[in-house]
Design an enzyme around this catalytic site. Structure first.
Site, PDB file in Angstrom:
ATOM      1  N   TYR A  23       0.684  -1.116   0.259  1.00 42.74           N
ATOM      2  CA  TYR A  23       0.082  -0.048  -0.143  1.00 42.74           C
ATOM      3  C   TYR A  23       0.849   1.231   0.108  1.00 42.74           C
ATOM      4  CZ  TYR A  23      -3.239   3.637   1.430  1.00 42.74           C
ATOM      5  OH  TYR A  23      -4.003   4.735   1.661  1.00 42.74           O
ATOM      6  N   TYR A  86      -2.093  -0.740  10.715  1.00 40.49           N
ATOM      7  CA  TYR A  86      -2.800  -1.342   9.523  1.00 40.49           C
ATOM      8  C   TYR A  86      -4.065  -2.082   9.503  1.00 40.49           C
ATOM      9  CZ  TYR A  86      -3.112  -3.983   5.110  1.00 40.49           C
ATOM     10  OH  TYR A  86      -3.576  -4.630   3.899  1.00 40.49           O
ATOM     11  N   GLY A  93     -13.174   1.108   8.006  1.00 41.33           N
ATOM     12  CA  GLY A  93     -14.215   1.914   8.242  1.00 41.33           C
ATOM     13  C   GLY A  93     -15.206   1.286   9.385  1.00 41.33           C
ATOM     14  N   GLY A  95     -14.254   0.597  12.376  1.00 37.65           N
ATOM     15  CA  GLY A  95     -13.839   0.950  13.875  1.00 37.65           C
ATOM     16  C   GLY A  95     -12.397   0.333  14.243  1.00 37.65           C
ATOM     17  N   TYR A 131      -6.634  10.747  11.328  1.00 35.57           N
ATOM     18  CA  TYR A 131      -5.809  11.346  12.346  1.00 35.57           C
ATOM     19  C   TYR A 131      -6.252  12.695  12.714  1.00 35.57           C
ATOM     20  CZ  TYR A 131      -2.736   6.984  11.254  1.00 35.57           C
ATOM     21  OH  TYR A 131      -2.271   6.020  11.114  1.00 35.57           O
TER      22      TYR A 131
END
Length: 159
Positions: A23, A86, A93, A95, A131
């Protein structure tokens, strides 16, 4: 569910490290072996610690956080450096990232750590936005310095 990693998680952690490196467009740099991770996380003198995020329904490992303690000469206290956070794309999405960070923040408070710090790639806008939503302070005036390979060997040889 968030839990402490065990030695049985080593292969899965290594797989997720490679997924993260892919990624971040740096898969060739993710060279850690299972043996190295086992020694680093569970050896006689652990260099780091890890948490695993599991899907509540399936028990599948969907993410991890790997951290190690740091020390501040200014505050005279330890802190936490988060090396990796990660969550697998299909679980984002849900949580899990927030739960990993909340577990680490609670660990900081229990341990008397005054700082919880990590790095984020400037182009990783989803992470930056996430963040920001948590109230993270970005320290733009600080630059990361890294010395590796030949320059590291050259400097060491110059002593």
């Amino acid at each position: 569910m968030i839990r402490a990693a065990t030695e049985n998680d080593i292969a899965e952690i290594r797989t997720m490290i490679r997924e993260l490196a892919e990624y971040e467009r740096a898969v060739e740099q993710a060279r850690a072996t299972e043996e190295q991770l086992r020694e680093a996380l569970f050896g006689a003198h652990p260099a780091a610690y890890a948490l695993i995020a599991e899907d509540d329904g399936t028990g599948e490992a969907v993410g991890y956080a790997l951290w190690f303690p740091r020390f501040s000469t200014w505050t005279g206290t330890r802190g936490m450096h988060l090396e990796d956070l990660y969550v697998r794309p299909h679980a984002r999405g849900g949580g899990h990232g927030r739960a990993l960070l909340a577990s680490l923040a609670a660990l900081c408070l229990r341990s008397g750590y005054e700082r919880f710090e990590w790095w984020v790639l400037s182009w990783n806008e989803p992470a930056v936005d996430f963040y920001k939503s948590l109230g993270v302070e970005f320290l733009d005036e600080w630059r990361i310095c890294r010395l590796t390979g030949e320059p590291l060997r050259d400097l060491a040889a110059s002593r």
